[in-house]
Design an enzyme around this catalytic site. Structure first.
Site, PDB file in Angstrom:
ATOM      1  N   HIS A 153      -1.616   1.211  -4.187  1.00 23.92           N
ATOM      2  CA  HIS A 153      -2.069   2.618  -4.135  1.00 23.92           C
ATOM      3  C   HIS A 153      -1.272   3.686  -5.076  1.00 23.92           C
ATOM      4  CE1 HIS A 153      -4.021   1.783  -0.007  1.00 23.92           C
ATOM      5  NE2 HIS A 153      -4.612   1.234  -0.941  1.00 23.92           N
ATOM      6  N   CYS A 189      -0.883  17.962 -23.944  1.00 25.47           N
ATOM      7  CA  CYS A 189      -2.049  18.754 -23.907  1.00 25.47           C
ATOM      8  C   CYS A 189      -1.756  20.019 -22.783  1.00 25.47           C
ATOM      9  CB  CYS A 189      -3.432  18.042 -23.409  1.00 25.47           C
ATOM     10  SG  CYS A 189      -3.300  17.551 -21.787  1.00 25.47           S
ATOM     11  N   GLN A 240       0.782  -1.173   0.055  1.00 26.44           N
ATOM     12  CA  GLN A 240      -0.097  -0.077  -0.102  1.00 26.44           C
ATOM     13  C   GLN A 240       0.803   1.108   0.021  1.00 26.44           C
ATOM     14  OE1 GLN A 240      -3.313  -0.776   2.959  1.00 26.44           O
ATOM     15  NE2 GLN A 240      -1.621  -2.199   3.526  1.00 26.44           N
TER      16      GLN A 240
HETATM   17  P1  NAD Z   1      -1.409   2.603   8.780  1.00 23.88           P
HETATM   18  O1  NAD Z   1      -0.572   3.724   9.021  1.00 23.88           O
HETATM   19  O2  NAD Z   1      -2.998   2.266   8.891  1.00 23.88           O
HETATM   20  O3  NAD Z   1      -0.751   1.482   9.655  1.00 23.88           O
HETATM   21  C1  NAD Z   1       0.547   1.190   9.930  1.00 23.88           C
HETATM   22  C2  NAD Z   1       0.667   0.056  10.918  1.00 23.88           C
HETATM   23  O4  NAD Z   1       2.120  -0.321  10.934  1.00 23.88           O
HETATM   24  C3  NAD Z   1       0.269   0.074  12.192  1.00 23.88           C
HETATM   25  O5  NAD Z   1      -0.435  -1.031  12.308  1.00 23.88           O
HETATM   26  C4  NAD Z   1       1.157   0.239  12.967  1.00 23.88           C
HETATM   27  O6  NAD Z   1       1.074  -0.652  14.397  1.00 23.88           O
HETATM   28  C5  NAD Z   1       2.571  -0.401  12.231  1.00 23.88           C
HETATM   29  N1  NAD Z   1       3.948  -0.282  12.454  1.00 23.88           N
HETATM   30  C6  NAD Z   1       4.318   1.088  12.758  1.00 23.88           C
HETATM   31  N2  NAD Z   1       5.743   0.883  12.581  1.00 23.88           N
HETATM   32  C7  NAD Z   1       5.972  -0.188  12.647  1.00 23.88           C
HETATM   33  C8  NAD Z   1       7.491  -1.071  12.463  1.00 23.88           C
HETATM   34  N3  NAD Z   1       8.465  -0.497  12.727  1.00 23.88           N
HETATM   35  N4  NAD Z   1       7.156  -2.330  12.410  1.00 23.88           N
HETATM   36  C9  NAD Z   1       6.065  -3.013  12.073  1.00 23.88           C
HETATM   37  N5  NAD Z   1       4.711  -2.695  12.052  1.00 23.88           N
HETATM   38  C10 NAD Z   1       4.748  -1.136  12.311  1.00 23.88           C
HETATM   39  O7  NAD Z   1      -0.958   2.264   7.397  1.00 23.88           O
HETATM   40  P2  NAD Z   1      -1.314   1.376   6.092  1.00 23.88           P
HETATM   41  O8  NAD Z   1      -2.163   0.021   6.665  1.00 23.88           O
HETATM   42  O9  NAD Z   1      -0.278   1.161   5.256  1.00 23.88           O
HETATM   43  O10 NAD Z   1      -2.462   2.161   5.575  1.00 23.88           O
HETATM   44  C11 NAD Z   1      -2.141   3.835   5.372  1.00 23.88           C
HETATM   45  C12 NAD Z   1      -2.256   4.484   3.816  1.00 23.88           C
HETATM   46  O11 NAD Z   1      -1.357   5.611   3.995  1.00 23.88           O
HETATM   47  C13 NAD Z   1      -1.823   3.379   2.888  1.00 23.88           C
HETATM   48  O12 NAD Z   1      -2.936   3.470   1.923  1.00 23.88           O
HETATM   49  C14 NAD Z   1      -0.535   3.911   2.377  1.00 23.88           C
HETATM   50  O13 NAD Z   1      -0.941   4.198   0.825  1.00 23.88           O
HETATM   51  C15 NAD Z   1      -0.380   5.448   3.168  1.00 23.88           C
HETATM   52  N6  NAD Z   1       0.675   5.636   3.456  1.00 23.88           N
HETATM   53  C16 NAD Z   1       2.170   5.517   2.748  1.00 23.88           C
HETATM   54  C17 NAD Z   1       3.400   5.288   3.099  1.00 23.88           C
HETATM   55  C18 NAD Z   1       4.870   5.061   2.356  1.00 23.88           C
HETATM   56  O14 NAD Z   1       4.674   4.932   1.301  1.00 23.88           O
HETATM   57  N7  NAD Z   1       5.622   4.797   3.149  1.00 23.88           N
HETATM   58  C19 NAD Z   1       3.541   6.052   4.539  1.00 23.88           C
HETATM   59  C20 NAD Z   1       2.313   6.322   5.120  1.00 23.88           C
HETATM   60  C21 NAD Z   1       1.087   6.230   5.055  1.00 23.88           C
HETATM   61 ZN    ZN Z   2      -2.506  15.410 -21.653  1.00 17.67          ZN
END
Ligand code: NAD
Ligand code: ZN
Length: 248
Positions: free
Chosen positions: A119, A151, A101
């Protein structure tokens, strides 16, 4: 970390024929990219309403200001040992595919090849008028908003905004991977956002074993997870890789 739990997870992986992975923001926490929600997250600086597709259509410049902050956060970071361990699992033939994600491109930068970006990714840009994708690297994004060479419309960051559907091809590939898997590693995701959240359920419905790695329990932990390893992905995954490698 509890050795028995690590052994239980490595035994599932060793017996598996088709291991898949689903990752979320937690896998990149060790690279210094904070979750969007909560302390230090993007939504403390910007209003999440900015990440809406209708706002982009009305005022792309406002959305590009937020996107630049996000890009600076991501381009200044490096893959961590969690990304490297997953790439190594694929290299030795254990991990067949990974759905993320995350939009940060860190799995690919760590060497993973079979990556489904549910995503989208900051590495791409899209013209909503011509329906063409471009590579972000081909544009100077630091100052000006990127324009479509055909465009002249302002290009949209290649990430999925609120109000937008996830890319159809990626979703189909992810569902196929989840329904083929006989084991699934779920790392650093709260597993609340659909359609990513449906993937572990699809896998479990096919009797796949579910291994979850997170610093805290999620809604999956006491429902469909078979083995929960509590800890940081960047510490647990290298240990797990060591436990499953014949020479580890
Ligand atoms: P979320 O923020 O909902 O959940 C993150 C999860 O990671 C939590 O359950 C937390 O307990 C756990 N966590 C935090 N630190 C950790 C670690 N060091 N080791 C293991 N687990 C750990 O994130 P999600 O479920 O990915 O959904 C959030 C949305 O936001 C996604 O759709 C994503 O596209 C976007 N997002 C992307 C990024 C990125 O690209 N790095 C960062 C933040 C959010
Ligand atoms: Zn275009």
């Amino acid at each position: 970390m509890d050795r028995n739990t690590l052994q239980a997870a490595s035994s599932i992986i060793n017996k598996s024929h088709y291991l898949a992975a689903l990752t979320g923001a937690g896998v990149s926490a060790g690279s210094g990219i904070p979750a969007f929600r909560g302390r230090g997250g993007l939504w403390q600086v910007y209003d999440p309403a900015l990440a809406r597709i209708d706002v982009f259509r009305e005022d792309p410049h406002r959305v590009w200001e937020m996107t630049r902050t996000l890009m600076a956060m991501v381009t200044g970071s490096e893959p961590n040992p969690a990304h490297s361990a997953l790439a190594a699992m694929e290299r030795v033939g254990l991990l067949k595919g990974l759905v993320t994600q995350n939009i940060d491109n860190l799995h690919r930068r760590a060497g993973s090849r079979s990556v489904i970006e549910l995503h989208g990714t900051l590495g791409k840009l899209r013209c909503l008028t011509c329906n063409i994708d471009f590579n972000s690297a081909d544009f100077n994004l630091k100052e000006d908003d990127p324009l479509c060479p055909h465009c002249s419309a302002v290009l949209k960051p290649g990430i999925v905004f609120f109000g937008e559907a996830v890319p159809f091809g990626a979703l189909m590939e992810a569902r196929l991977l989840a329904s083929t898997a006989d084991a699934m590693l779920i790392v650093g995701t709260s597993a609340v956002v659909n359609p990513a959240a449906e993937l572990p359920v699809i896998a479990k419905g096919n009797r796949a074993k579910i291994i979850e790695i997170n610093i805290e329990p999620t809604r999956l932990t006491n429902s469909i997870t078979d083995v929960f390893i509590r800890g940081r992905a960047e510490e647990v995954l290298p240990d797990l890789l060591g436990a499953i490698s014949p020479c580890g």
